[in-house]
Motif scaffolding. Structure first.
Motif, PDB file in Angstrom:
ATOM      1  N   ALA A  73      61.290  58.489  39.243  1.00 47.57           N
ATOM      2  CA  ALA A  73      61.594  59.790  38.609  1.00 47.57           C
ATOM      3  C   ALA A  73      62.233  59.557  37.246  1.00 47.57           C
ATOM      4  N   GLY A  74      63.001  58.477  37.115  1.00 49.34           N
ATOM      5  CA  GLY A  74      63.630  58.157  35.832  1.00 49.34           C
ATOM      6  C   GLY A  74      62.663  57.527  34.846  1.00 49.34           C
ATOM      7  N   ILE A  75      61.674  56.790  35.371  1.00 48.18           N
ATOM      8  CA  ILE A  75      60.719  56.098  34.476  1.00 48.18           C
ATOM      9  C   ILE A  75      59.665  57.077  33.949  1.00 48.18           C
ATOM     10  N   MET A  76      59.036  57.782  34.878  1.00 46.09           N
ATOM     11  CA  MET A  76      58.030  58.788  34.475  1.00 46.09           C
ATOM     12  C   MET A  76      57.911  59.790  35.616  1.00 46.09           C
ATOM     13  N   ASP A  77      58.325  61.015  35.337  1.00 47.07           N
ATOM     14  CA  ASP A  77      58.364  62.019  36.397  1.00 47.07           C
ATOM     15  C   ASP A  77      56.971  62.475  36.809  1.00 47.07           C
ATOM     16  N   TYR A  78      56.103  62.632  35.828  1.00 44.20           N
ATOM     17  CA  TYR A  78      54.780  63.163  36.137  1.00 44.20           C
ATOM     18  C   TYR A  78      53.770  62.618  35.150  1.00 44.20           C
ATOM     19  N   ALA A  79      52.574  62.426  35.618  1.00 43.91           N
ATOM     20  CA  ALA A  79      51.476  62.038  34.725  1.00 43.91           C
ATOM     21  C   ALA A  79      50.217  62.755  35.187  1.00 43.91           C
ATOM     22  N   PRO A  80      49.504  63.400  34.300  1.00 50.65           N
ATOM     23  CA  PRO A  80      48.250  64.031  34.737  1.00 50.65           C
ATOM     24  C   PRO A  80      47.264  62.960  35.190  1.00 50.65           C
ATOM     25  N   GLY A  81      46.599  63.249  36.281  1.00 52.96           N
ATOM     26  CA  GLY A  81      45.662  62.253  36.820  1.00 52.96           C
ATOM     27  C   GLY A  81      44.225  62.524  36.417  1.00 52.96           C
ATOM     28  N   PHE A  82      44.003  63.588  35.659  1.00 59.67           N
ATOM     29  CA  PHE A  82      42.639  63.895  35.220  1.00 59.67           C
ATOM     30  C   PHE A  82      42.434  63.219  33.860  1.00 59.67           C
ATOM     31  N   GLN A  83      41.489  62.349  33.774  1.00 65.32           N
ATOM     32  CA  GLN A  83      41.124  61.640  32.530  1.00 65.32           C
ATOM     33  C   GLN A  83      42.170  60.623  32.075  1.00 65.32           C
ATOM     34  N   LEU A  84      43.323  60.582  32.750  1.00 66.20           N
ATOM     35  CA  LEU A  84      44.340  59.585  32.424  1.00 66.20           C
ATOM     36  C   LEU A  84      44.797  58.935  33.715  1.00 66.20           C
ATOM     37  N   GLY A  85      45.278  57.712  33.604  1.00 61.80           N
ATOM     38  CA  GLY A  85      45.769  57.038  34.804  1.00 61.80           C
ATOM     39  C   GLY A  85      47.195  56.570  34.612  1.00 61.80           C
ATOM     40  N   HIS A  86      47.788  56.096  35.683  1.00 62.33           N
ATOM     41  CA  HIS A  86      49.044  55.347  35.564  1.00 62.33           C
ATOM     42  C   HIS A  86      49.005  54.227  36.598  1.00 62.33           C
ATOM     43  N   PRO A  87      49.579  53.080  36.263  1.00 58.10           N
ATOM     44  CA  PRO A  87      49.360  51.887  37.097  1.00 58.10           C
ATOM     45  C   PRO A  87      49.724  52.072  38.560  1.00 58.10           C
ATOM     46  N   LEU A  88      50.820  52.795  38.815  1.00 58.07           N
ATOM     47  CA  LEU A  88      51.263  52.936  40.208  1.00 58.07           C
ATOM     48  C   LEU A  88      50.198  53.606  41.086  1.00 58.07           C
ATOM     49  N   ALA A  89      49.433  54.524  40.510  1.00 56.35           N
ATOM     50  CA  ALA A  89      48.389  55.210  41.282  1.00 56.35           C
ATOM     51  C   ALA A  89      47.359  54.193  41.772  1.00 56.35           C
ATOM     52  N   PHE A  90      46.991  53.259  40.908  1.00 60.05           N
ATOM     53  CA  PHE A  90      45.990  52.245  41.275  1.00 60.05           C
ATOM     54  C   PHE A  90      46.578  51.270  42.296  1.00 60.05           C
ATOM     55  N   GLU A  91      47.855  50.932  42.074  1.00 57.94           N
ATOM     56  CA  GLU A  91      48.507  50.022  43.040  1.00 57.94           C
ATOM     57  C   GLU A  91      48.603  50.676  44.416  1.00 57.94           C
ATOM     58  N   ALA A  92      48.927  51.961  44.426  1.00 65.08           N
ATOM     59  CA  ALA A  92      49.047  52.668  45.716  1.00 65.08           C
ATOM     60  C   ALA A  92      47.682  52.722  46.409  1.00 65.08           C
ATOM     61  N   ALA A  93      46.629  52.964  45.632  1.00 65.10           N
ATOM     62  CA  ALA A  93      45.275  53.013  46.222  1.00 65.10           C
ATOM     63  C   ALA A  93      44.909  51.649  46.817  1.00 65.10           C
ATOM     64  N   THR A  94      45.260  50.582  46.115  1.00 67.34           N
ATOM     65  CA  THR A  94      44.974  49.228  46.624  1.00 67.34           C
ATOM     66  C   THR A  94      45.739  48.986  47.925  1.00 67.34           C
ATOM     67  N   ALA A  95      46.994  49.432  47.961  1.00 68.94           N
ATOM     68  CA  ALA A  95      47.806  49.229  49.169  1.00 68.94           C
ATOM     69  C   ALA A  95      47.241  50.024  50.345  1.00 68.94           C
ATOM     70  N   VAL A  96      46.826  51.260  50.097  1.00 70.37           N
ATOM     71  CA  VAL A  96      46.224  52.069  51.171  1.00 70.37           C
ATOM     72  C   VAL A  96      44.930  51.406  51.647  1.00 70.37           C
ATOM     73  N   ALA A  97      44.084  51.016  50.698  1.00 68.67           N
ATOM     74  CA  ALA A  97      42.796  50.400  51.060  1.00 68.67           C
ATOM     75  C   ALA A  97      43.011  49.153  51.917  1.00 68.67           C
ATOM     76  N   GLY A  98      44.086  48.431  51.631  1.00 70.40           N
ATOM     77  CA  GLY A  98      44.368  47.191  52.362  1.00 70.40           C
ATOM     78  C   GLY A  98      44.631  47.414  53.843  1.00 70.40           C
ATOM     79  N   LEU A  99      44.969  48.625  54.231  1.00 67.40           N
ATOM     80  CA  LEU A  99      45.250  48.907  55.649  1.00 67.40           C
ATOM     81  C   LEU A  99      44.087  49.589  56.364  1.00 67.40           C
ATOM     82  N   MET A 100      43.040  49.878  55.620  1.00 58.41           N
ATOM     83  CA  MET A 100      41.902  50.596  56.214  1.00 58.41           C
ATOM     84  C   MET A 100      40.919  49.619  56.846  1.00 58.41           C
ATOM     85  N   PRO A 101      40.072  50.125  57.750  1.00 53.85           N
ATOM     86  CA  PRO A 101      39.020  49.262  58.306  1.00 53.85           C
ATOM     87  C   PRO A 101      38.138  48.741  57.173  1.00 53.85           C
TER      88      PRO A 101
END
Ligand code: PLP
Length: 441
Positions: A73-101
């Motif tokens: 919240a102190g680093i970046m409270d919000y980032a639009p996810g349409f047409q822009l990214g932020h690294p944590l979103a990709f890291e979170a997706a990788t972490a979720v994918a790692g637990l899926m079949p």
């Protein structure tokens, strides 16, 4: 229970899925939460027998998650996810994918289970359209299924109270498989009931009725929670997979409750060894510390859409808060706890003790069935004449007032504690339910 001395004005809040008038006449309020316990606003400790709403799998107030959220919240409270990214979103997706079949390694973020369900249904339609099979629009759900509260979710859902007010506006091309609840065949089953795999054959009947070429997807909860804990019969999910694959129909598992350890594995898909094409999730993905949901999609399904004929934006769908930075931070911290503390294996290890404890309620007053799998159990009560649900509601209230949180749906008491529960607390939960059942008329 004594009402707290200082209550806020209760008139403005319209509470979800609550008998508002009844609640406001007798409010039960939660004030703090830590580990396995809530405290109520009148200062009593309440053992959390339900992981909040089947979601706080790592227990309450986990410092690592609190720190991750506040840091982000102190680093970046919000980032639009349409047409822009932020690294944590990709890291979170990788972490979720790692637990899926295996194979379900493309992840779309949402904010809730309802959004994950509707997103899954839309992905199914988009997939067929991208492959030139745009006529595949029919959806198949199941009686007694709960898939959240969006129009898609209540259309494929099969809980009549959630549908009937809106029946004129539900999605038109939807069929329902029969539910798998059968007390004559399966009462007091431990783990997966033996009877009922053949119920999946109904899918062939529906396919024959409409022709497979019109059907986009089948959606089921692999273990149906909100309708009162219905465990899939042995062989049932396997048959659904076989029939859907045969006809080119996508299989969606709604794992909003079962993902992240409830059954003693990362997903119900892993637990049952049945891999769907799409998994809808929420709840445990962020330990419920911030609203978050996700949809894991087979790579072929994702690629058909993203590499499909459409230029530019491939999928016209998304939320302002998809992969919200605070949610992404919470997801990463949560999945790290599950891994470090080996909580899914812990749930599996405790499931035997849990099973014996809940089945100890066989023979208790009003109990007509007990069923369980992993760290989830349903205790079905005989309904009070002319007042369905009233007896279970009374059990819920009396449990809460005596320091134990359970859930009730219809006349079924559901128990699904955080995976950090200790053996002694498992005993305590079912002992307390047993005591309350004796007090209930
Ligand atoms: N799907 C299932 C299987 C659920 O159990 C739930 C909620 O309990 C939902 C969807 C809806 O989730 P939410 O309340 O986050 O929208």
């Amino acid at each position: 229970m004594n009402a707290p001395a200082e209550l806020p004005d209760l008139s403005h809040l319209w509470m979800p899925f609550t008998a508002n008038k009844q609640f406001k006449a007798h409010p039960r309020m939660l004030a703090t939460a830590k580990g396995m316990y809530y405290t109520s606003t009148d200062g009593r400790q309440v053992l959390d027998g339900t992981a909040g709403l089947w979601c706080v799998n790592a227990g309450h107030g986990r410092q690592e998650i609190v720190d991750a959220i506040s840091r982000q919240a102190g680093i970046m409270d919000y980032a639009p996810g349409f047409q822009l990214g932020h690294p944590l979103a990709f890291e979170a997706a990788t972490a979720v994918a790692g637990l899926m079949p295996q194979g379900l390694d493309r992840v779309f973020f949402t904010n809730s289970g309802s959004e994950s369900v509707d997103t899954s249904l839309k992905i199914a339609l988009a997939y067929h359209r991208a492959r030139g099979e745009g006529q595949r629009t029919r959806l198949i759900g199941r009686e007694r299924g709960y898939h959240g509260v969006g129009f898609g979710g209540i259309s494929v859902g099969g809980i009549s109270t959630n549908r009937k007010t809106f029946s004129g506006a539900l999605l038109p091309a939807v069929d329902h498989l029969p539910h798998t609840h059968n007390l004559e065949q399966n009462a007091y089953s431990k783990g997966q009931p033996a009877w009922g795999a053949n119920l999946a054959d109904e899918l062939e009947r529906i396919v024959a009725l409409h022709d497979a070429s019109t059907i986009a997807a089948v959606i089921v909860e692999p273990m149906a929670g909100s309708t009162g804990v219905l465990i899939p019969p042995k062989g049932y999910l396997e048959k659904l997979r076989e029939i859907t694959s045969k006809h080119g129909i996508l299989l969606i598992f709604d794992e909003v409750i079962t993902a992240y350890g409830r059954l003693g594995a990362a997903t119900a898909s892993e637990f049952f060894g049945v891999t769907p094409d799409i998994i809808a999730m929420a709840k445990g993905v962020s330990n419920a510390a911030v609203p978050a949901g996700a949809v894991a999609v087979k790579r072929e399904v994702h690629d058909a859409i993203v590499n499909g004929p459409a230029g530019g934006i491939e999928f016209f769908h998304g939320y302002t808060y998809s992969a919200h930075p605070l949610a992404a931070a919470a997801i990463l911290a949560t999945l790290d706890i599950y891994r470090r503390e080996n909580l899914f294996a812990r749930a599996r290890k405790l499931s035997g003790v849990f099973q014996e404890a809940v089945h100890g309620l066989k023979g208790a007053p009003h109990v007509i069935d007990v069923r369980n799998l992993g760290l989830v159990a349903g205790i079905e009560l005989s309904p009070r004449a002319g007042a369905p649900g009233a007896r279970a509601n009374e059990v819920f209230q009396k449990c809460f007032d005596s320091g134990l949180m359970v859930r009730y749906t219809g006349d079924i008491i559901a128990v699904s504690p955080p995976l950090i529960i200790e053996e002694a607390q498992i005993g305590q939960i079912f002992e307390q339910i047993g005591k309350v059942l004796k007090e209930v008329a």
